[in-house]
Design a protein around this motif. Structure first.
Motif, PDB file in Angstrom:
ATOM      1  N   ARG A 206      65.633  19.195  58.334  1.00 44.51           N
ATOM      2  CA  ARG A 206      65.485  20.638  58.498  1.00 44.51           C
ATOM      3  C   ARG A 206      64.686  21.237  57.347  1.00 44.51           C
ATOM      4  NH1 ARG A 206      71.716  21.857  60.423  1.00 44.51           N
ATOM      5  NH2 ARG A 206      71.467  21.068  62.555  1.00 44.51           N
ATOM      6  N   ASN A 207      64.943  20.744  56.140  1.00 48.66           N
ATOM      7  CA  ASN A 207      64.184  21.251  54.999  1.00 48.66           C
ATOM      8  C   ASN A 207      62.705  20.913  55.122  1.00 48.66           C
ATOM      9  OD1 ASN A 207      66.418  22.354  53.829  1.00 48.66           O
ATOM     10  ND2 ASN A 207      66.873  20.590  52.508  1.00 48.66           N
ATOM     11  N   SER A 208      62.399  19.704  55.618  1.00 49.69           N
ATOM     12  CA  SER A 208      61.000  19.303  55.783  1.00 49.69           C
ATOM     13  C   SER A 208      60.289  20.198  56.793  1.00 49.69           C
ATOM     14  CB  SER A 208      60.928  17.842  56.254  1.00 49.69           C
ATOM     15  OG  SER A 208      61.515  16.998  55.296  1.00 49.69           O
ATOM     16  N   ALA A 209      60.966  20.448  57.926  1.00 48.59           N
ATOM     17  CA  ALA A 209      60.357  21.324  58.950  1.00 48.59           C
ATOM     18  C   ALA A 209      60.164  22.737  58.407  1.00 48.59           C
ATOM     19  CB  ALA A 209      61.248  21.347  60.188  1.00 48.59           C
ATOM     20  N   SER A 210      61.145  23.234  57.653  1.00 48.80           N
ATOM     21  CA  SER A 210      61.045  24.595  57.107  1.00 48.80           C
ATOM     22  C   SER A 210      59.892  24.706  56.128  1.00 48.80           C
ATOM     23  CB  SER A 210      62.365  24.977  56.406  1.00 48.80           C
ATOM     24  OG  SER A 210      63.439  24.913  57.316  1.00 48.80           O
ATOM     25  N   LYS A 211      59.714  23.669  55.304  1.00 53.31           N
ATOM     26  CA  LYS A 211      58.615  23.699  54.336  1.00 53.31           C
ATOM     27  C   LYS A 211      57.265  23.721  55.041  1.00 53.31           C
ATOM     28  CE  LYS A 211      61.070  21.372  50.547  1.00 53.31           C
ATOM     29  NZ  LYS A 211      61.144  20.150  49.726  1.00 53.31           N
ATOM     30  N   ILE A 212      57.120  22.899  56.074  1.00 49.58           N
ATOM     31  CA  ILE A 212      55.841  22.847  56.794  1.00 49.58           C
ATOM     32  C   ILE A 212      55.541  24.182  57.472  1.00 49.58           C
ATOM     33  CG2 ILE A 212      54.651  21.758  58.745  1.00 49.58           C
ATOM     34  CD1 ILE A 212      56.033  19.169  58.038  1.00 49.58           C
ATOM     35  N   LEU A 213      56.569  24.769  58.108  1.00 42.82           N
ATOM     36  CA  LEU A 213      56.377  26.071  58.763  1.00 42.82           C
ATOM     37  C   LEU A 213      56.009  27.151  57.758  1.00 42.82           C
ATOM     38  CD1 LEU A 213      59.262  26.117  61.388  1.00 42.82           C
ATOM     39  CD2 LEU A 213      56.817  26.073  61.844  1.00 42.82           C
TER      40      LEU A 213
ATOM     41  N   VAL B 226      52.243  20.827  67.111  1.00 37.85           N
ATOM     42  CA  VAL B 226      52.470  19.401  67.380  1.00 37.85           C
ATOM     43  C   VAL B 226      53.393  18.806  66.317  1.00 37.85           C
ATOM     44  CG1 VAL B 226      51.357  17.142  67.495  1.00 37.85           C
ATOM     45  CG2 VAL B 226      50.302  19.103  68.621  1.00 37.85           C
ATOM     46  N   ALA B 227      53.123  19.157  65.043  1.00 36.84           N
ATOM     47  CA  ALA B 227      53.949  18.623  63.953  1.00 36.84           C
ATOM     48  C   ALA B 227      55.397  19.100  64.068  1.00 36.84           C
ATOM     49  CB  ALA B 227      53.352  19.040  62.609  1.00 36.84           C
ATOM     50  N   VAL B 228      55.575  20.391  64.394  1.00 32.92           N
ATOM     51  CA  VAL B 228      56.931  20.946  64.511  1.00 32.92           C
ATOM     52  C   VAL B 228      57.684  20.284  65.663  1.00 32.92           C
ATOM     53  CG1 VAL B 228      58.226  23.032  65.094  1.00 32.92           C
ATOM     54  CG2 VAL B 228      56.359  23.147  63.444  1.00 32.92           C
ATOM     55  N   LEU B 229      57.003  20.111  66.817  1.00 32.51           N
ATOM     56  CA  LEU B 229      57.668  19.464  67.954  1.00 32.51           C
ATOM     57  C   LEU B 229      58.052  18.017  67.631  1.00 32.51           C
ATOM     58  CD1 LEU B 229      55.471  20.783  70.919  1.00 32.51           C
ATOM     59  CD2 LEU B 229      57.826  21.429  70.366  1.00 32.51           C
TER      60      LEU B 229
ATOM     61  N   LEU C 256      58.793  16.853  64.624  1.00 37.14           N
ATOM     62  CA  LEU C 256      59.928  16.883  63.701  1.00 37.14           C
ATOM     63  C   LEU C 256      61.225  17.279  64.408  1.00 37.14           C
ATOM     64  CD1 LEU C 256      58.227  18.527  60.592  1.00 37.14           C
ATOM     65  CD2 LEU C 256      58.957  16.157  60.835  1.00 37.14           C
ATOM     66  N   VAL C 257      61.113  18.227  65.356  1.00 35.27           N
ATOM     67  CA  VAL C 257      62.307  18.636  66.103  1.00 35.27           C
ATOM     68  C   VAL C 257      62.844  17.464  66.914  1.00 35.27           C
ATOM     69  CG1 VAL C 257      63.117  20.103  67.986  1.00 35.27           C
ATOM     70  CG2 VAL C 257      61.725  21.085  66.172  1.00 35.27           C
ATOM     71  N   ASN C 258      61.922  16.752  67.593  1.00 32.01           N
ATOM     72  CA  ASN C 258      62.336  15.598  68.386  1.00 32.01           C
ATOM     73  C   ASN C 258      62.996  14.535  67.496  1.00 32.01           C
ATOM     74  OD1 ASN C 258      62.312  13.926  70.890  1.00 32.01           O
ATOM     75  ND2 ASN C 258      60.899  12.682  69.678  1.00 32.01           N
ATOM     76  N   LYS C 259      62.399  14.280  66.345  1.00 29.55           N
ATOM     77  CA  LYS C 259      62.954  13.273  65.439  1.00 29.55           C
ATOM     78  C   LYS C 259      64.313  13.695  64.899  1.00 29.55           C
ATOM     79  CE  LYS C 259      61.569  10.343  61.572  1.00 29.55           C
ATOM     80  NZ  LYS C 259      60.521  10.070  60.554  1.00 29.55           N
ATOM     81  N   THR C 260      64.459  14.989  64.589  1.00 31.30           N
ATOM     82  CA  THR C 260      65.729  15.496  64.064  1.00 31.30           C
ATOM     83  C   THR C 260      66.837  15.394  65.106  1.00 31.30           C
ATOM     84  OG1 THR C 260      64.535  17.027  62.631  1.00 31.30           O
ATOM     85  CG2 THR C 260      66.851  17.516  63.044  1.00 31.30           C
ATOM     86  N   LEU C 261      66.516  15.748  66.369  1.00 30.00           N
ATOM     87  CA  LEU C 261      67.525  15.676  67.432  1.00 30.00           C
ATOM     88  C   LEU C 261      67.958  14.231  67.694  1.00 30.00           C
ATOM     89  CD1 LEU C 261      66.089  18.296  69.968  1.00 30.00           C
ATOM     90  CD2 LEU C 261      68.092  18.548  68.484  1.00 30.00           C
TER      91      LEU C 261
END
Length: 439
Positions: A7-14, A178-181, A183-188
């Protein structure tokens, strides 16, 4: 800990993407304003009215003079500094009288310009001459080049963001999504594994191509459609061989039909004079161009579009001078000419006979009937397909012009009785006979 890390990685990228997006979209404006009212300065110093002077100059002087270039007469910019006003008043009102009196300056000018005296303008008052002098003494304005922000190759204006920047931002946003999707898929998936959640197995399906091959009816229908469509496009391709409708080549010297035939209303047959009396319309010689352009070395100040500026048109006139061997400074031919290699646009096959004079002079057909709205064309192009079917349809639809045409009177009277009509078409007069065009 694993979930928090993702979650922290996705937040940083966003967060980084958002900052980059707003930074990139911030437009940079660069404007350069430089306006010097030379007319006002000249008016104040000379006591003349520039606007009135311009009107008088264009109506009385522009046929022989320009402000900054020599034409039939000398360039007039700076003439107020070369001669005193009293001399100019007398010269403009009656130059011949000054030459006859033996005035040294007047005789020198008379000798310099091949002993040709300037027209007399006794109707002009001293105030009128002051106004003309005020206009011709205005310094030539240097063109101001606008400063365009961003990449010079971009298509954006100086007051907005270029299209390259917009496309770059959109591409970046797409990559961010694309990157967010991902990361979301990997996190789930990590979350499901950590909580022992079983993911559904993907159902094995028959590949699409195998299903298609196994369906014989679908294969047969597809094959028939492909054969029919291929035949249609092949036929259409071969029918377009030799049809050059829309052909618009770039000529060695840019010639604007819009300016000549449209704005200045020059008749087509002034330049293409042989269209009246011969089979071909002919390419105008450079002498025809120079009939006007001996005196017109630049276009009007208001001429120009987004695609073609005034400087562009003036440069094309200089190309004409070079081709014709004309020296604008000495107002004489140098003898060093260079033929212009014009690119032909309309070209019928050799086995098809077409006579311009028969259509233009005898039938009275307008040039636009075949060549389209020439007066609106900046660059000339082939308007009609010029196919056999197009010509035949024209013969079927066009009535023969009989009024004031003795050639058709007798044959029209006989054929109109035969067909029982008042007006005969070209087809009824034999316009569909093979020998008319193929002999």
């Amino acid at each position: 800990m694993k979930q928090v890390k993702h979650r922290n990685s996705a937040s940083k990228i966003l967060l980084l993407g958002t900052v980059f997006l707003f930074t990139f979209l911030n437009p940079v404006f660069a404007q350069e304003e430089a306006a010097v009212d030379n007319a006002a300065v000249t008016e104040a110093s000379s006591g003349g009215d520039v606007a009135k002077g311009e009107e008088l100059f264009k109506s009385l002087c522009a046929a022989c003079h320009k402000r900054y270039k020599k034409m039939t007469g000398p360039a007039l910019f700076g003439v107020g500094d070369k001669h005193d006003k009293a001399w100019l008043y007398s010269w403009i009102k009656n130059s011949a009288a000054m030459i006859a009196s033996g005035d040294a300056k007047a005789v020198a000018v008379f000798e310099e310009y091949n002993k040709t005296a300037m027209n007399a303008f006794p109707q002009l008052s001293n105030a009128d001459i002051d106004n003309i002098l005020a206009y011709v003494m205005v310094p030539k304005a240097e063109p101001v080049k606008p400063v365009v922000s961003g990449n010079d190759g971009g298509s954006g204006s100086g007051s907005g963001v270029s299209s390259d920047v917009i496309l770059g931002v959109l591409a970046f946003v797409f990559l961010m999504l694309v990157a967010v999707l991902y990361l979301v898929n990997k996190t789930l998936r990590s979350f499901a594994e950590a909580n022992n959640v079983a993911l559904p197995e993907e159902e094995k399906r028959t590949p699409l191509w195998k299903a298609f091959v196994q369906n014989q009816f679908l294969v047969l229908v597809t094959a028939i459609l492909l054969l029919l469509s291929s035949g249609y496009f092949v036929y259409g391709y071969f029918m377009q061989v030799g049809v050059d409708q829309g052909y618009q080549p770039i000529q060695p010297i840019h010639f604007s039909h819009k300016i000549h035939a449209g704005d200045n209303k020059i008749e087509c047959k002034y330049c293409h004079s042989s269209a009246r009396v011969s089979k071909t319309s002919g390419i105008p010689s450079l002498n025809v161009c120079m009939n006007c352009h001996k005196s017109i070395s630049e276009v009007a100040d208001a001429t120009g579009t987004a695609d073609y500026s005034k400087d562009f048109y003036d440069g094309e006139i200089q190309k004409l001078y070079k081709a014709a061997g004309w020296d604008a400074n000495s107002q004489a031919y140098t003898g060093d000419s260079d033929p212009v290699k014009w690119v032909r646009i309309h070209n019928l096959p050799d086995f098809a006979y077409f006579n311009h004079s028969q259509h233009v002079t005898v039938a009275g057909v307008e040039c636009q009937k075949c060549h389209g709205p020439v007066e609106e064309m900046e660059i000339m192009y082939q308007h009609a397909p010029l196919t056999m079917g197009w010509c035949i349809n024209c013969h079927r639809e066009t009535n023969v012009k009989v009024a004031d045409n003795e050639y058709y009177e007798k044959i029209h009277a006989e054929l109109s009785k035969k067909y029982g009509v008042d007006q005969l078409t070209a087809a009824q007069m034999g316009g569909l006979e093979c020998g008319k065009c193929h002999y």
